[in-house]
Design an enzyme around this catalytic site. Structure first.
Site, PDB file in Angstrom:
ATOM      1  N   HIS A 211      -8.035  10.659  -6.222  1.00  0.00           N
ATOM      2  CA  HIS A 211      -7.731   9.353  -6.044  1.00  0.00           C
ATOM      3  C   HIS A 211      -8.540   8.350  -7.108  1.00  0.00           C
ATOM      4  O   HIS A 211      -8.488   7.026  -7.115  1.00  0.00           O
ATOM      5  CB  HIS A 211      -7.932   8.733  -4.929  1.00  0.00           C
TER       6      HIS A 211
HETATM    7  C1  UD1 Z   1     -11.397   3.082  -2.056  1.00  0.00           C
HETATM    8  C2  UD1 Z   1     -12.696   2.935  -2.596  1.00  0.00           C
HETATM    9  C3  UD1 Z   1     -13.167   4.476  -2.873  1.00  0.00           C
HETATM   10  C4  UD1 Z   1     -13.035   5.238  -1.594  1.00  0.00           C
HETATM   11  C5  UD1 Z   1     -11.537   5.342  -1.272  1.00  0.00           C
HETATM   12  C6  UD1 Z   1     -11.160   6.226  -0.424  1.00  0.00           C
HETATM   13  C7  UD1 Z   1     -13.536   1.001  -3.917  1.00  0.00           C
HETATM   14  C8  UD1 Z   1     -13.731   0.510  -5.131  1.00  0.00           C
HETATM   15  N1  UD1 Z   1     -12.958   2.316  -3.722  1.00  0.00           N
HETATM   16  O1  UD1 Z   1     -10.616   3.482  -3.393  1.00  0.00           O
HETATM   17  O2  UD1 Z   1     -14.772   4.365  -2.732  1.00  0.00           O
HETATM   18  O3  UD1 Z   1     -13.424   6.646  -2.005  1.00  0.00           O
HETATM   19  O4  UD1 Z   1     -11.306   3.825  -0.947  1.00  0.00           O
HETATM   20  O5  UD1 Z   1      -9.683   6.066  -0.105  1.00  0.00           O
HETATM   21  O6  UD1 Z   1     -13.592   0.408  -3.057  1.00  0.00           O
HETATM   22  N2  UD1 Z   1      -3.108   1.374  -1.233  1.00  0.00           N
HETATM   23  C9  UD1 Z   1      -2.241   1.623  -0.451  1.00  0.00           C
HETATM   24  N3  UD1 Z   1      -2.398   1.475   0.944  1.00  0.00           N
HETATM   25  C10 UD1 Z   1      -3.459   1.514   1.483  1.00  0.00           C
HETATM   26  C11 UD1 Z   1      -4.650   1.467   0.713  1.00  0.00           C
HETATM   27  C12 UD1 Z   1      -4.521   1.215  -0.581  1.00  0.00           C
HETATM   28  O7  UD1 Z   1      -0.994   1.617  -0.874  1.00  0.00           O
HETATM   29  O8  UD1 Z   1      -3.552   1.706   2.828  1.00  0.00           O
HETATM   30  C13 UD1 Z   1      -3.104   1.289  -2.733  1.00  0.00           C
HETATM   31  C14 UD1 Z   1      -3.296  -0.192  -3.186  1.00  0.00           C
HETATM   32  O9  UD1 Z   1      -1.995  -0.841  -3.436  1.00  0.00           O
HETATM   33  C15 UD1 Z   1      -4.177   0.285  -4.270  1.00  0.00           C
HETATM   34  C16 UD1 Z   1      -4.664   1.249  -4.387  1.00  0.00           C
HETATM   35  O10 UD1 Z   1      -4.014   2.148  -3.336  1.00  0.00           O
HETATM   36  O11 UD1 Z   1      -3.520  -0.416  -5.521  1.00  0.00           O
HETATM   37  C17 UD1 Z   1      -6.075   1.487  -4.402  1.00  0.00           C
HETATM   38  O12 UD1 Z   1      -6.706   1.053  -3.296  1.00  0.00           O
HETATM   39  P1  UD1 Z   1      -8.048   0.571  -3.376  1.00  0.00           P
HETATM   40  O13 UD1 Z   1      -8.366  -0.517  -2.125  1.00  0.00           O
HETATM   41  O14 UD1 Z   1      -8.543  -0.003  -4.611  1.00  0.00           O
HETATM   42  O15 UD1 Z   1      -9.182   1.403  -3.123  1.00  0.00           O
HETATM   43  P2  UD1 Z   1      -9.076   3.003  -3.249  1.00  0.00           P
HETATM   44  O16 UD1 Z   1      -8.366   3.625  -4.358  1.00  0.00           O
HETATM   45  O17 UD1 Z   1      -8.319   3.639  -2.082  1.00  0.00           O
END
Ligand code: UD1
Length: 372
Positions: A211
């Protein structure tokens, strides 16, 4: 004890791994009469299987507030969290704010608190990959440097903090709270029946998680990784897909070439207990997650890390983990080597665990009450 003498401790969480690593701290804090505990969720992760499921599995109380910040660019997400956290901290008036890990929620919590002159304690301090292109490296370094108390998972983390000029008295070698959580929950994870549900045999499959932006947001890297995994046709690979990765795979149409990837089984993100069980019985793990590298180590499953650097160098030095980046030859070679080894798990069982004794949370709370 007089109610007013109790310490108000606010713990800020937001993303999946933070819920897991905080669970043992939450339970320990709830036991302490000297503490008024305040749990705040930023809402960084919001899907049921990325957040709510863990509250049930880990017996956690509902947060006093969920800020519902959700997704966005880094500045937007971190900024919005800070605006909301400022109001929350002013309302709830904690004596100390605790932030675990290295996510945007960690940094937003630490920065907001320190600017309001509320002392910050950082759990999992001193982890370093020395790669500032990783948002998590930026988050953990900045958080460490605005924290009053720093809880380190390993001796190596303590040394890194000392090298950066942090005072000895601020640092406590606590061990890793994810290890506390694992020891508490491995028994319950046996009851999930996940292997049977997925029709898997112990040590006859691998688990893949992916991820990190440096992998999934760069199409060439993502394609290289999948090219290598697709060529490992004799290895069944179970792949619980993170929402960020699902978006990228769909837009690049990577999993659409079905014939090439029939041995890669895509599933929704799993619960903690199911994931522990799958990890324990896997022949090997492919991952770019920080937490899963450690869990693989504790469960004696060889790990192949799809990154160029790692903050958990201890696992590499012990020969339990190998860094392969997105290089197809390295990925294939590492997997084939593990497939050929009969006693991979037995060797890992004999290694010394540098991540503490499973009582990190107790040590953290003791130190806070002594020093806070
Ligand atoms: C975040 C953390 C990372 C951790 C990871 C675990 C940061 C910078 N990164 O990354 O350190 O290892 O979580 O999962 O804080 N999304 C969904 N549903 C959700 C959550 C996210 O669809 O419940 C999608 C969002 O639309 C977004 C993408 O996933 O575009 C990324 O979400 P983001 O909050 O940026 O963090 P992670 O990539 O999950």
């Amino acid at each position: 004890m007089n109610r007013d003498e109790r310490m108000k401790l606010m713990l800020i969480i937001g993303a999946r791994p933070q819920i897991i690593k905080s669970a043992p701290i939450i339970h320990e804090a709830q036991k302490r009469k000297e503490i008024v505990f305040q749990l705040v969720h930023t809402g960084q992760h919001y899907d049921f299987e990325m957040s709510k499921i863990f509250f049930g599995e880990l017996d956690l109380p509902d947060p006093v507030v969920n800020l519902g910040v959700g997704s966005g660019t880094h500045a937007f997400q971190t900024g919005k969290m800070m605006i909301e956290l400022e109001k929350t901290i002013e309302n709830l008036k904690p004596d100390m704010v605790m932030v675990p890990g290295d996510t945007n929620s960690t940094l937003a919590g630490a920065l907001t608190a320190v600017k309001l002159q509320v002392p910050v304690s950082h759990v999992e301090a001193g982890a370093r990959s020395y790669d500032m292109r990783m948002p998590e490296e930026v988050n953990r370094r900045l958080t460490d440097h605005c924290s009053t108390l720093l809880f380190a998972s390993t001796r190596n983390c303590v040394e890194k903090l000392r090298e950066e000029g942090i005072e000895k008295q601020q640092i406590k070698l606590s061990g890793d709270t994810m290890y506390d959580a694992l020891l508490e929950h491995i028994g319950r994870s046996e009851k999930t029946g996940i292997l049977k549900k997925m029709n898997l045999q112990s040590e006859e499959y691998a688990v893949l998680t992916l991820h990190r932006p440096e992998n999934v947001d760069i199409p060439e890297r993502l394609e290289r990784i999948f090219k290598a995994l697709a060529s490992l046709r004799n290895l069944l690979i179970v792949f619980p897909v993170h929402p960020r990765t699902r978006q990228r795979l769909e837009s690049l149409k990577i999993m659409q070439q079905k014939a090439a990837v029939e041995h890669i089984k895509l599933v929704e993100p799993l619960g903690y207990h199911e994931m522990l069980q799958l990890t324990k019985h896997a022949k090997m793990i492919f991952t770019d997650s920080g937490g899963l590298q450690k869990e693989a180590f504790w469960l004696h499953t060889p790990c192949i890390t799809l990154r160029d650097t790692t903050e958990w160098t201890e696992t590499i030095a012990l020969g339990a983990n190998v860094l392969v980046g997105s290089n197809p030859q390295k990925i294939i070679r590492a997997a084939e080597k593990i497939m050929k080894t009969k006693k991979g798990k037995a060797r890992l069982q004999k290694l010394k665990n540098p991540f503490g004794d499973g009582h990190a949370s107790k040590k953290i709370l003791d130190f806070i009450l002594k020093r806070g």
